[in-house]
Design an enzyme around this catalytic site. Structure first.
Site, PDB file in Angstrom:
ATOM      1  CB  THR A   7      -5.149   8.704   3.319  1.00 36.11           C
ATOM      2  OG1 THR A   7      -6.229   7.842   3.679  1.00 36.11           O
ATOM      3  CG2 THR A   7      -4.170   8.820   4.483  1.00 36.11           C
ATOM      4  CE  LYS A  39      -7.302  -2.008   8.315  1.00 41.76           C
ATOM      5  NZ  LYS A  39      -5.965  -2.142   7.726  1.00 41.76           N
ATOM      6  N   GLY A  92       0.838  -1.199   0.000  1.00 39.60           N
ATOM      7  CA  GLY A  92       0.000   0.000   0.000  1.00 39.60           C
ATOM      8  C   GLY A  92       0.871   1.245   0.000  1.00 39.60           C
ATOM      9  N   GLY A  93       2.026   1.146  -0.632  1.00 39.95           N
ATOM     10  CA  GLY A  93       3.007   2.245  -0.588  1.00 39.95           C
ATOM     11  C   GLY A  93       2.783   3.337  -1.611  1.00 39.95           C
ATOM     12  CG  ASP A 128      -0.434   0.372  -3.911  1.00 43.57           C
ATOM     13  OD1 ASP A 128      -1.524   0.210  -4.497  1.00 43.57           O
ATOM     14  OD2 ASP A 128      -0.330   1.041  -2.872  1.00 43.57           O
ATOM     15  CE1 TYR A 158     -10.467  -0.254   7.258  1.00 40.74           C
ATOM     16  CE2 TYR A 158     -11.092   0.923   9.260  1.00 40.74           C
ATOM     17  CZ  TYR A 158     -10.151   0.611   8.298  1.00 40.74           C
ATOM     18  OH  TYR A 158      -8.887   1.138   8.381  1.00 40.74           O
ATOM     19  CB  ILE A 189      -0.483   5.438   6.157  1.00 42.14           C
ATOM     20  CG1 ILE A 189      -1.532   6.299   6.877  1.00 42.14           C
ATOM     21  CG2 ILE A 189       0.484   4.806   7.152  1.00 42.14           C
ATOM     22  CD1 ILE A 189      -2.560   5.499   7.688  1.00 42.14           C
ATOM     23  CB  VAL A 210      -4.691   9.519   8.789  1.00 41.40           C
ATOM     24  CG1 VAL A 210      -3.519  10.376   8.379  1.00 41.40           C
ATOM     25  CG2 VAL A 210      -4.396   8.785  10.089  1.00 41.40           C
ATOM     26  CB  SER A 246      -2.007   6.072  -1.906  1.00 44.87           C
ATOM     27  OG  SER A 246      -2.990   6.927  -1.384  1.00 44.87           O
TER      28      SER A 246
HETATM   29  P1  NAD Z   1      -4.819   4.921   0.981  1.00 48.50           P
HETATM   30  O1  NAD Z   1      -6.026   4.529   0.217  1.00 48.50           O
HETATM   31  O2  NAD Z   1      -4.222   6.254   0.791  1.00 48.50           O
HETATM   32  O3  NAD Z   1      -3.664   3.827   0.794  1.00 48.50           O
HETATM   33  C1  NAD Z   1      -3.944   2.451   0.767  1.00 48.50           C
HETATM   34  C2  NAD Z   1      -3.088   1.827  -0.334  1.00 48.50           C
HETATM   35  O4  NAD Z   1      -3.326   0.415  -0.316  1.00 48.50           O
HETATM   36  C3  NAD Z   1      -3.470   2.345  -1.727  1.00 48.50           C
HETATM   37  O5  NAD Z   1      -2.314   2.770  -2.415  1.00 48.50           O
HETATM   38  C4  NAD Z   1      -4.113   1.134  -2.387  1.00 48.50           C
HETATM   39  O6  NAD Z   1      -3.893   1.069  -3.788  1.00 48.50           O
HETATM   40  C5  NAD Z   1      -3.399  -0.002  -1.666  1.00 48.50           C
HETATM   41  N1  NAD Z   1      -4.149  -1.253  -1.767  1.00 48.50           N
HETATM   42  C6  NAD Z   1      -5.499  -1.436  -1.647  1.00 48.50           C
HETATM   43  N2  NAD Z   1      -5.795  -2.725  -1.851  1.00 48.50           N
HETATM   44  C7  NAD Z   1      -4.620  -3.369  -2.090  1.00 48.50           C
HETATM   45  C8  NAD Z   1      -4.272  -4.713  -2.373  1.00 48.50           C
HETATM   46  N3  NAD Z   1      -5.211  -5.660  -2.487  1.00 48.50           N
HETATM   47  N4  NAD Z   1      -2.968  -5.026  -2.548  1.00 48.50           N
HETATM   48  C9  NAD Z   1      -2.008  -4.071  -2.472  1.00 48.50           C
HETATM   49  N5  NAD Z   1      -2.287  -2.776  -2.222  1.00 48.50           N
HETATM   50  C10 NAD Z   1      -3.573  -2.435  -2.046  1.00 48.50           C
HETATM   51  O7  NAD Z   1      -5.223   4.721   2.510  1.00 48.50           O
HETATM   52  P2  NAD Z   1      -4.433   4.890   3.880  1.00 48.50           P
HETATM   53  O8  NAD Z   1      -5.301   5.694   4.754  1.00 48.50           O
HETATM   54  O9  NAD Z   1      -3.028   5.304   3.655  1.00 48.50           O
HETATM   55  O10 NAD Z   1      -4.492   3.385   4.395  1.00 48.50           O
HETATM   56  C11 NAD Z   1      -3.339   2.652   4.769  1.00 48.50           C
HETATM   57  C12 NAD Z   1      -3.736   1.700   5.866  1.00 48.50           C
HETATM   58  O11 NAD Z   1      -4.123   2.445   7.012  1.00 48.50           O
HETATM   59  C13 NAD Z   1      -4.920   0.797   5.527  1.00 48.50           C
HETATM   60  O12 NAD Z   1      -4.673  -0.501   6.000  1.00 48.50           O
HETATM   61  C14 NAD Z   1      -6.065   1.441   6.280  1.00 48.50           C
HETATM   62  O13 NAD Z   1      -7.089   0.537   6.581  1.00 48.50           O
HETATM   63  C15 NAD Z   1      -5.341   1.944   7.511  1.00 48.50           C
HETATM   64  N6  NAD Z   1      -6.016   2.983   8.269  1.00 48.50           N
HETATM   65  C16 NAD Z   1      -6.233   4.200   7.727  1.00 48.50           C
HETATM   66  C17 NAD Z   1      -6.870   5.188   8.478  1.00 48.50           C
HETATM   67  C18 NAD Z   1      -7.141   6.561   7.928  1.00 48.50           C
HETATM   68  O14 NAD Z   1      -7.773   7.352   8.638  1.00 48.50           O
HETATM   69  N7  NAD Z   1      -6.680   6.918   6.737  1.00 48.50           N
HETATM   70  C19 NAD Z   1      -7.288   4.906   9.788  1.00 48.50           C
HETATM   71  C20 NAD Z   1      -7.040   3.655  10.322  1.00 48.50           C
HETATM   72  C21 NAD Z   1      -6.392   2.708   9.559  1.00 48.50           C
END
Ligand code: NAD
Length: 252
Positions: A199, A168, A21-22, A45, A164, A26, A197, A24
């Protein structure tokens, strides 16, 4: 004093890492901070164009992009094999890729098809990343570090997005069990639990605008868990929420 400063700047010098998930959010912010701290990053990704752009902007001396859908175990094996074959080892796995529900649902109106999709990526995909990263570390005698991204919803529950929060929750069980099992190999396993966060994942939600936090806050926690600064910490869920879950109206 000068030595302390040098160590704190290059906390991850020479470490070979994978960040899922790199492309985008986090994951991207963490990749940038890993590079600043001296690590090499294999960015994994499904958003190939974006991932390649991020890797290019970090620079080829620090980062390369590879396609990997974590819900496909063969993709996960491939990215780990590529990393070990190309760079000689895997020191750090940041299993961060994840998706969120496309609609808010309580338990009364859960969409089970969406539930399956969330579990395929957030739970099963994370398990595949941890399993195969740990196997590579054990096989090559690497005292590595594994970090997963879960969510405060996993431990606190959620008033909507039930699926969701549930998807998790297995990550907590995985981290707690794997840390017990892998300590004998010198491998540490921890997770970070962000709250909201801003994103692309959450941009569509109004509340994120009110509770704005920076991806860098999570990335810094990940660097800490990846570095020797946390060498005595394993099996831990590091909540990164700016105190949000301590508020009376706390949610995920
Ligand atoms: P984001 O959408 O910016 O980044 C997530 C990335 O994961 C994307 O680049 C996407 O293409 C990639 N992805 C999705 N499905 C995939 C797959 N099957 N294989 C490989 N890559 C895949 O979101 P983010 O907010 O940076 O999320 C990162 C992590 O943080 C996630 O696990 C999310 O659940 C978790 N999270 C986010 C928040 C928030 O508030 N943003 C809060 C709690 C947890």
């Amino acid at each position: 004093m000068a030595q302390v400063t040098a160590l704190s700047i290059l906390k991850l010098a020479g470490k070979i890492s994978i960040i899922t998930g790199g492309a985008s959010g986090i994951g991207e912010a963490t990749a940038r901070l890993f590079a600043t701290n001296g690590a090499f990053i294999v960015l994994a990704d499904i958003q190939d164009e974006l991932g390649q752009k991020v890797a290019e902007s970090i620079g080829s001396q620090h980062c390369t992009y590879i396609h990997c859908d974590i819900s496909n175990e063969n993709d996960v094996i491939s990215v780990i094999n590529f990393t070990v074959k190309t760079y000689g080892r895997l020191n750090i796995m940041f299993s961060n890729a994840g998706i969120i529900s496309t609609s808010n649902q309580t338990v009364l109106d859960l969409d089970l098809a969406q539930f399956d999709k969330l579990f395929a990526i957030n739970a099963r995909g994370t398990v595949a990343c941890v399993k195969h990263a740990a196997r590579a570390m054990v096989e090559h005698n690497i005292r590595g570090v594994i970090i997963c991204t879960t969510s405060v919803g996993a431990s606190k529950g959620a008033s909507t997005r039930t699926d969701y929060a549930m998807s998790k929750h297995p990550v907590l069980g995985l981290v707690r069990s794997a840390s017990k099992q892998l300590g004998v190999y010198g491998i540490r396993v921890n997770c970070v639990s962000p709250s909201f966060v801003v994103t692309p994942l959450l941009n569509r939600y109004e509340e994120t605008k009110k509770r704005k936090k920076r991806v860098e806050d999570v990335a810094q926690a990940v660097v800490f868990l990846a570095s020797d600064a946390s060498s005595f910490i394993t099996g831990h869920d590091l909540v990164v929420d700016g105190g949000l879950t301590k508020l009376p109206d706390a949610d995920d």
